[in-house]
Design an enzyme around this catalytic site. Sequence first.
Site, short mmCIF file in Angstrom:
data_model
loop_
_atom_site.label_atom_id
_atom_site.label_comp_id
_atom_site.label_asym_id
_atom_site.label_seq_id
_atom_site.Cartn_x
_atom_site.Cartn_y
_atom_site.Cartn_z
N LYS A 76 4.49 12.49 -0.27
CA LYS A 76 3.96 11.61 -1.32
C LYS A 76 4.40 12.12 -2.70
O LYS A 76 4.63 13.32 -2.86
CB LYS A 76 2.43 11.61 -1.26
CG LYS A 76 1.82 10.82 -0.12
CD LYS A 76 0.30 10.86 -0.19
CE LYS A 76 -0.33 10.13 0.98
NZ LYS A 76 -0.08 8.67 0.97
N ARG A 107 -2.88 6.18 11.63
CA ARG A 107 -2.86 5.36 12.86
C ARG A 107 -2.43 6.18 14.06
O ARG A 107 -2.83 5.91 15.19
CB ARG A 107 -1.96 4.14 12.63
CG ARG A 107 -0.53 4.47 12.36
CD ARG A 107 0.24 3.32 11.72
NE ARG A 107 -0.06 3.16 10.30
CZ ARG A 107 0.47 2.21 9.53
NH1 ARG A 107 1.31 1.33 10.04
NH2 ARG A 107 0.14 2.13 8.26
N1 BES Z 1 -4.04 7.89 3.42
C1 BES Z 1 -3.02 6.96 3.13
C2 BES Z 1 -3.56 5.62 2.63
C3 BES Z 1 -4.15 5.63 1.25
C4 BES Z 1 -3.35 5.38 0.15
C5 BES Z 1 -5.50 5.82 1.07
C6 BES Z 1 -3.91 5.35 -1.11
C7 BES Z 1 -6.04 5.80 -0.20
C8 BES Z 1 -5.25 5.56 -1.28
C9 BES Z 1 -2.22 6.68 4.39
O1 BES Z 1 -2.10 7.74 5.26
C10 BES Z 1 -0.85 6.31 3.95
O2 BES Z 1 -0.20 7.13 3.37
N2 BES Z 1 -0.44 5.09 4.21
C11 BES Z 1 0.83 4.61 3.81
C12 BES Z 1 1.39 3.79 4.94
C13 BES Z 1 2.81 3.37 4.73
C14 BES Z 1 3.73 4.57 4.83
C15 BES Z 1 3.17 2.36 5.78
C16 BES Z 1 0.64 3.75 2.57
O3 BES Z 1 -0.32 3.00 2.50
O4 BES Z 1 1.46 3.87 1.66
MN MN Z 2 -0.48 9.01 4.77
#
Ligand code: BES
Ligand code: MN
Length: 503
Positions: free
Chosen positions: A281, A355
């Site tokens: 990230k 997931r």
């Molecule tokens: N934990 C994150 C989702 C999230 C993002 C929660 C912002 C709270 C605030 C999750 O694990 C994630 O990173 N999801 C990705 C999925 C994508 C790679 C398909 C996302 O939402 O960017």
């Molecule tokens: Mn994530």
Amino acid sequence: MDYAVKNFIAQKQKAGCIVVGIYSAKGLSDAALALDTVSEGELSQIIRKGDIDGSIGQTLMLQSIKNSPAERVLLVGCGKKDRLTDKQYVELIQSSYNAINTTGVKDVVSFLTDIEVIDRDIYWKVRRSVEIMQELKYTFAHFKSEKPKAAKLSKWQFNVADKKSLDAASKGLLHGKSIASGVKSAKDLANMPPNICNPAYLSSQARQLADEYSDLINVKIVGEEEMATIGMHSYLAVGRGSRNESLMSILEYKGNPNSNAKPIVLVGKGLTFDTGGISLKPAAEMDEMKYDMCGAASVYGVMRAIAELKLPLNVVGILAGCENMPGGDAYRPGDILTTLSGQTVEVLNTDAEGRLVLCDVLTYVERYNPELVIDIATLTGACVIALGSHFSGLLSPDDKLAQELLNASALASDRFWRLPMDDGYDKQLQSNFADMANIGGRAGGTSTAACFLGRFTKKYRWAHLDIAGSAYQSGKAKGATGRPVTALIEFLLQNSNTSGLKA
Ligand code: BES
Ligand code: MN
Ligand code: ZN
């Protein structure tokens, strides 16, 4: 704070402060009228001077008034003499609490329970007041050198107009206190920093809860060795980059007189930190990914509250603890994982890890022969974009279950909004090399994530809650919200027929 419900007589009541409502256009509530009469018109005189006009949430603190044994009287604006909405009532409670909390008042008798609210009764008014005030009292000063001063305000009593309503009010008090304690424990757990709150910390919290309620709760911790033996390779892959062992903490609550009754299963995403892994990230706000365990924290809060309430249900709560880190042993984009269900997944983005953890837990819980399963997860950034912080996303192929959850969330003022799970989203998960990919492209990200989970939940009734936007606040007010603990407890209350809320 000590709370109580009782029948009081406004003009005779001794207290540090008495709280009474006044309406706009200078109308007096019954309690205000009684005080006005006994004080030979002192209240109406003050109102006539224009120091308070009765608009919603306005407050005016008066020092001792004539012929009343109370040390102070707080006047609270209640708007037009009309029935209030939920939100307006909450405003009254918030402003009275804030007006009193900054003074030296130790004990309060509130007559705001007499103010009419549309479709809400005394049960709701008491319960909601306790929830709101405990919310306002909340601080997380665990790591501050200077601790907040102990509050002077320590007793808050609610007037109950007639003896008949006393049962409902007492129940509202009981439920309000347990909900507030569930919300607080979810927040405390979620606000903990990720160097302390790791999967082992989650499991120690689960163990402690089970110890506290040893007659009602059993705990079981599944570590990496056992996961490997049973084939939870997807869950294991996510934790491989971390020095902290993945641990799935299972709380088995047996409150149903029929101990064999099928349980309701709650599964909480417990990523104690989500760096994104090899699909790292960006740096901005990455600290907030300590909140990627808010699903698990909410399950913990719910389990505590139902144990406190001794709800006559069987409930299994799972904290799916894991940490997503980059590293020499971390899983990579391109890896193909075999899940506990036997289905294979091609990893296209290691940041879509939630997931991958949840799918194995959702297969694991088949062994409980569940009545229904609800998973709670900070799963997608797309849900934050779709709903902001106002609603948690609800996705389910089961219309009846979805409707029940929507109802509970509305009753509890902890709202869900249903998003679609149509086939088209599922098709976006197509992979050239495995049974499915772990991402479905940018479009409809919350729905494709739910469809991914849906491939592992065919054997029972199931709903998914995406709390990425609702579980915590960013910026200046950064902190966990404790959502959706209240809505889930309401759902369980409804399922055990012990709710005092009208559907
Ligand atoms: N934990 C994150 C989702 C999230 C993002 C929660 C912002 C709270 C605030 C999750 O694990 C994630 O990173 N999801 C990705 C999925 C994508 C790679 C398909 C996302 O939402 O960017
Ligand atoms: Mn994530
Ligand atoms: Zn995550």
